[in-house]
Design a protein around this motif. Structure first.
Motif, short mmCIF file in Angstrom:
data_model
loop_
_atom_site.label_atom_id
_atom_site.label_comp_id
_atom_site.label_asym_id
_atom_site.label_seq_id
_atom_site.Cartn_x
_atom_site.Cartn_y
_atom_site.Cartn_z
N ALA A 1 0.82 -1.21 0.00
CA ALA A 1 0.00 0.00 0.00
C ALA A 1 0.85 1.26 0.00
O ALA A 1 0.51 2.27 -0.61
CB ALA A 1 -0.94 0.00 1.20
N CYS B 1 1.80 2.38 -3.39
CA CYS B 1 0.68 2.58 -4.30
C CYS B 1 0.82 3.90 -5.05
O CYS B 1 0.91 4.96 -4.46
CB CYS B 1 -0.64 2.56 -3.51
SG CYS B 1 -2.11 2.60 -4.55
N ASN C 1 -1.45 4.66 -7.52
CA ASN C 1 -2.81 5.08 -7.89
C ASN C 1 -3.83 4.26 -7.11
O ASN C 1 -3.71 3.04 -7.01
CB ASN C 1 -3.05 4.88 -9.40
CG ASN C 1 -4.46 5.30 -9.80
OD1 ASN C 1 -4.79 6.49 -9.81
ND2 ASN C 1 -5.30 4.33 -10.15
N ARG C 2 -4.80 4.94 -6.52
CA ARG C 2 -5.84 4.26 -5.78
C ARG C 2 -7.23 4.60 -6.33
O ARG C 2 -8.16 3.82 -6.22
CB ARG C 2 -5.75 4.63 -4.30
CG ARG C 2 -6.78 3.92 -3.42
CD ARG C 2 -6.42 4.04 -1.95
NE ARG C 2 -5.31 3.18 -1.58
CZ ARG C 2 -4.13 3.61 -1.16
NH1 ARG C 2 -3.91 4.92 -1.06
NH2 ARG C 2 -3.17 2.78 -0.84
N GLU D 1 -8.66 2.44 1.10
CA GLU D 1 -7.22 2.50 1.37
C GLU D 1 -6.58 1.12 1.51
O GLU D 1 -5.35 0.99 1.46
CB GLU D 1 -6.94 3.30 2.63
CG GLU D 1 -7.57 2.73 3.89
CD GLU D 1 -7.31 3.60 5.11
OE1 GLU D 1 -7.64 3.13 6.22
OE2 GLU D 1 -6.81 4.72 4.95
N TYR E 1 -6.72 -1.06 -0.71
CA TYR E 1 -6.43 -1.54 -2.05
C TYR E 1 -5.67 -0.53 -2.89
O TYR E 1 -5.65 0.66 -2.60
CB TYR E 1 -7.74 -1.91 -2.75
CG TYR E 1 -8.64 -2.76 -1.90
CD1 TYR E 1 -8.30 -4.08 -1.60
CD2 TYR E 1 -9.81 -2.23 -1.34
CE1 TYR E 1 -9.10 -4.86 -0.78
CE2 TYR E 1 -10.62 -3.00 -0.52
CZ TYR E 1 -10.26 -4.31 -0.24
OH TYR E 1 -11.06 -5.07 0.58
N CYS E 2 -5.07 -1.05 -3.96
CA CYS E 2 -4.31 -0.21 -4.87
C CYS E 2 -4.71 -0.55 -6.31
O CYS E 2 -5.10 -1.69 -6.60
CB CYS E 2 -2.81 -0.46 -4.67
SG CYS E 2 -1.76 0.78 -5.45
N ASP E 3 -4.59 0.44 -7.20
CA ASP E 3 -4.97 0.25 -8.60
C ASP E 3 -3.88 0.82 -9.51
O ASP E 3 -4.10 1.75 -10.27
CB ASP E 3 -6.32 0.93 -8.88
CG ASP E 3 -6.77 0.76 -10.32
OD1 ASP E 3 -6.35 -0.22 -10.96
OD2 ASP E 3 -7.54 1.62 -10.80
N ASN E 4 -2.71 0.23 -9.43
CA ASN E 4 -1.58 0.74 -10.22
C ASN E 4 -1.79 0.55 -11.72
O ASN E 4 -1.22 1.30 -12.52
CB ASN E 4 -0.28 0.08 -9.78
CG ASN E 4 0.26 0.67 -8.48
OD1 ASN E 4 0.03 1.84 -8.19
ND2 ASN E 4 0.95 -0.14 -7.69
#
Length: 338
Positions: free
Chosen positions: A23, A26, A28-29, A34, A36-39
């Motif tokens: 995290a 990270c 990009n979220r 919080e 999770y992450c969205d790379n």
């Protein structure tokens, strides 16, 4: 008091441990929680890394509780067996009593694979690490549904404009076709829920349809697939009702898995969904759909996210709390009537 405090501390510790170790890295979220992450910027949570992911011996599966869960537990029995063979795991069905409970079950790690209703899918994605991969469909595309407005055949209501001053049954606060879509789509067409007509929550699509048929409500916006399924099952007489409005097509309930699962296992689950073909009983139950058709949350749920934005629905903890409170209130009211 001390027991309650210890329970809250324990819950906080569980959530802290559940947060992925990466995290801090990270990049990009987006709108994700919080945890999770969205790379890769696909709007869903990235899979947990090696050492953080889960590879359980038993996979827990469920389907949306909007209608009778027992019916779908039986309907998905063959698929569960197929999923077990494809993954080498035991697969069990877990019955949930509300949309909020389903989201919480996946967030806590108790639920691994699920079908979420169209509206609550956004909550599951943002708050539970849910990764949608399919909807029911056919070789040529996914099975969609429309928001339809039903009235009694002899009703004077001929169009949306005629809903003014009437008592109209919406299903539940979190439902896309039963509440969110009408609130987003009707105003530009000249009719505003709560302002131009009285909204009464029925709790479920089938209860809205039956309520109109029995004269409890003047009209009801419902999902077309639920309505037609009720007609085929003989639960309602199509000749006794009329459809006075039909919207563009929406995707049906999504199916997917938890981002907490290890990549290899997730890949097997995706493969099972895409390779499986429905049994004749499933085809009948699901309105002719014969397979799970591949979808992505970013592309295929855009119209649903747009509706949520137009209606002020936020896929965050506050929004989930509101949904849970409303579902609990409806359940309590229903219990009190018994």
């Amino acid at each position: 008091m001390m027991k309650k405090l210890l329970t809250l501390l324990a819950m906080a510790l569980v959530l802290a441990l559940a947060a992925p170790a990466f995290a801090a890295d990270c990049q990009n979220r987006g709108t994700l929680d919080e945890m999770y992450c969205d790379n890769d910027k696909d709007l869903t949570a990235d899979l947990a890394e090696a050492g953080q992911c889960k590879d359980p011996s038993t996979l827990v599966f469920t389907y949306t509780p909007v209608e009778d869960p027992a019916v779908y537990r039986d309907a998905f029995a063959d698929f569960q067996e197929y999923l077990g063979e494809a993954t080498g795991k035991k697969v069990v069905y877990y019955t949930v009593q509300s949309n909020a409970a389903e989201v919480e079950a996946m967030r806590s790690g108790r639920l691994h694979i699920a079908g979420f209703s169209t509206g609550p899918t956004g909550f599951a994605v943002n708050l539970a690490g849910y990764v949608p991969i399919a909807v029911k469909g056919y070789a040529e595309g996914f099975q969609g549904y429309n928001l339809i407005v039903v009235v009694k055949k002899d009703s004077p209501i001929q169009s949306l404009a005629d809903l003014k001053g009437k008592k109209v049954a919406h299903t539940s606060a979190s439902s896309n076709s039963g509440n969110l879509a009408p609130r987003a789509l009707f105003p530009p067409l000249g009719i505003t829920p709560d302002k131009d007509y009285t909204v009464v929550y029925s709790g479920k699509h089938d209860q809205s349809v039956l309520g109109v048929a029995h004269g409890d409500y003047d009209a009801a916006p419902v999902a077309s697939d639920v309505y037609h399924r009720m007609v085929r099952a003989g639960r309602v007489d199509a000749d006794a009702l009329r459809i006075v409005f039909t919207s563009p097509k929406f995707p049906t309930s999504s199916f997917g898995y938890s981002n907490q699962l290890c990549p290899g296992l997730a890949q097997k689950i995706v493969g099972a969904f895409h390779a499986y073909r429905f049994t004749p009983e499933m085809v009948k139950t699901f309105g002719g759909a014969d397979r799970f058709y591949p979808v992505t949350y970013a592309a295929d749920w855009k119209v649903i996210r747009d509706i949520a934005a137009a209606t002020g629905t936020s896929y965050n903890n506050a929004g989930l709390k509101k949904m849970a409170e409303k579902e609990a209130a409806k359940a309590a009211k229903k219990k009190a009537k018994k």
